[in-house]
Design an enzyme around this catalytic site. Sequence first.
Site, PDB file in Angstrom:
ATOM      1  CG  ASN A 274      -3.676  -1.075  -0.824  1.00 25.03           C
ATOM      2  OD1 ASN A 274      -2.264  -0.421   0.068  1.00 25.03           O
ATOM      3  ND2 ASN A 274      -3.324  -2.820  -0.649  1.00 25.03           N
TER       4      ASN A 274
ATOM      5  CE  LYS B  86      -0.924  -4.369  -2.234  1.00 28.83           C
ATOM      6  NZ  LYS B  86      -0.416  -5.734  -2.422  1.00 28.83           N
TER       7      LYS B  86
ATOM      8  CG  HIS C  84      -4.707  -5.858   2.536  1.00 25.94           C
ATOM      9  ND1 HIS C  84      -3.776  -6.898   1.728  1.00 25.94           N
ATOM     10  CD2 HIS C  84      -5.101  -5.293   0.377  1.00 25.94           C
ATOM     11  CE1 HIS C  84      -2.802  -6.990   0.676  1.00 25.94           C
ATOM     12  NE2 HIS C  84      -3.604  -6.056   0.133  1.00 25.94           N
TER      13      HIS C  84
ATOM     14  CD  GLU D  20      -0.032  -7.479   1.336  1.00 27.37           C
ATOM     15  OE1 GLU D  20       0.044  -6.311   1.113  1.00 27.37           O
ATOM     16  OE2 GLU D  20      -0.229  -7.705  -0.091  1.00 27.37           O
TER      17      GLU D  20
ATOM     18  CD  GLU E 240      -6.785  -6.809  -2.623  1.00 25.13           C
ATOM     19  OE1 GLU E 240      -6.484  -6.278  -3.597  1.00 25.13           O
ATOM     20  OE2 GLU E 240      -6.339  -7.242  -1.687  1.00 25.13           O
TER      21      GLU E 240
ATOM     22  N   GLY F 100      -0.019  -9.179  -6.509  1.00 21.87           N
ATOM     23  CA  GLY F 100       1.270  -9.203  -6.354  1.00 21.87           C
ATOM     24  C   GLY F 100       2.079 -10.575  -7.036  1.00 21.87           C
TER      25      GLY F 100
ATOM     26  CB  SER G 194      -2.385  -9.502 -10.632  1.00 26.13           C
ATOM     27  OG  SER G 194      -0.620 -10.062 -10.097  1.00 26.13           O
TER      28      SER G 194
HETATM   29  P1  13P Z   1      -1.173  -6.384  -6.490  1.00 24.79           P
HETATM   30  O1  13P Z   1      -2.247  -5.553  -7.625  1.00 24.79           O
HETATM   31  O2  13P Z   1       0.161  -5.605  -6.766  1.00 24.79           O
HETATM   32  O3  13P Z   1      -1.613  -7.657  -7.058  1.00 24.79           O
HETATM   33  O4  13P Z   1      -2.072  -6.313  -5.007  1.00 24.79           O
HETATM   34  C1  13P Z   1      -3.101  -6.423  -5.267  1.00 24.79           C
HETATM   35  C2  13P Z   1      -3.788  -5.917  -3.768  1.00 24.79           C
HETATM   36  O5  13P Z   1      -3.357  -6.233  -2.807  1.00 24.79           O
HETATM   37  C3  13P Z   1      -4.671  -4.473  -3.679  1.00 24.79           C
HETATM   38  O6  13P Z   1      -4.607  -4.530  -2.424  1.00 24.79           O
END
Ligand code: 13P
Length: 255
Positions: free
Chosen positions: A9, A11, A95, A97, A167, A173, A213
């Site tokens: 992803n 982003k 997601h 976010e 997640e 992140g 992560s």
């Molecule tokens: P990170 O791998 O940067 O923690 O992000 C995970 C994520 O949100 C994938 O959708």
Amino acid sequence: MRKIVIAGNWKMNKTVAESVKLAGEVVAAAKDIKAVTVAIAPTYLALAKVAEVVAGSNVKLAAQDVHWENQGAFTGKVSADMLKEIGVDFVIIGHSEQRTYFGETDATVNKKVRKVQSLGMTPIICIGETLDERKSGQLESVLTRQVNGAYDGLSADDALRTVIAYEPVWAIGTGVTASDDEAQEAHAFVRGLLAARYGDSVAQSISIQYGGSMKPENAAGLLAQKDIDGGLIGGAALKADSFLGIVTPGETLSK
Ligand code: 13P
């Protein structure tokens, strides 16, 4: 048998030119990968160009979101038909976010899942608890609400055409990964929710990715867990070598 699905992803990262370059590197690095489904999710803007790069390769194309209506006055949104036309295979839905910053709810997740499935694309349904929710003992109630909301009205056949990404929000992140045991425990709970809705055989056939992560250093341990069937990768997916460092351990697994 469940498929191991590893999706990057990206982003809100990478220009179109950068996306084309990274996609080319992933295609080249993944060319001998057979047992694992590999997907990349660039921004909407780069999807059409990246579609050309992955065409004919074993790398699948994913979108980061979708709107549930076909067309109309929804400024800033993109419909499932538009994604389908350019060859999108997977759509990330719900997601954290999106839930945190853009008002995504379990009800909108459900509408998006149905729309995407109606066009033959596979939703990657994201669920996961915040740190406060986990600390206050709400892990199971949050996952139950999110799973039941997302799958509301879906038949067993529909459910078989979904992927879940667990997640934990506190691991996204942050560099803090759920331990192998914490992740496995949550995944087993989620599979139990699917079994309660659709029976054990359907639940055993749905891939549940871990996200948060995940990186080459911790991927093998996570992927070795009984109920972890892949990963949804953020930061580590932005470079072909670290992304493939997560994909590769999956090659030896069968679930
Ligand atoms: P990170 O791998 O940067 O923690 O992000 C995970 C994520 O949100 C994938 O959708």
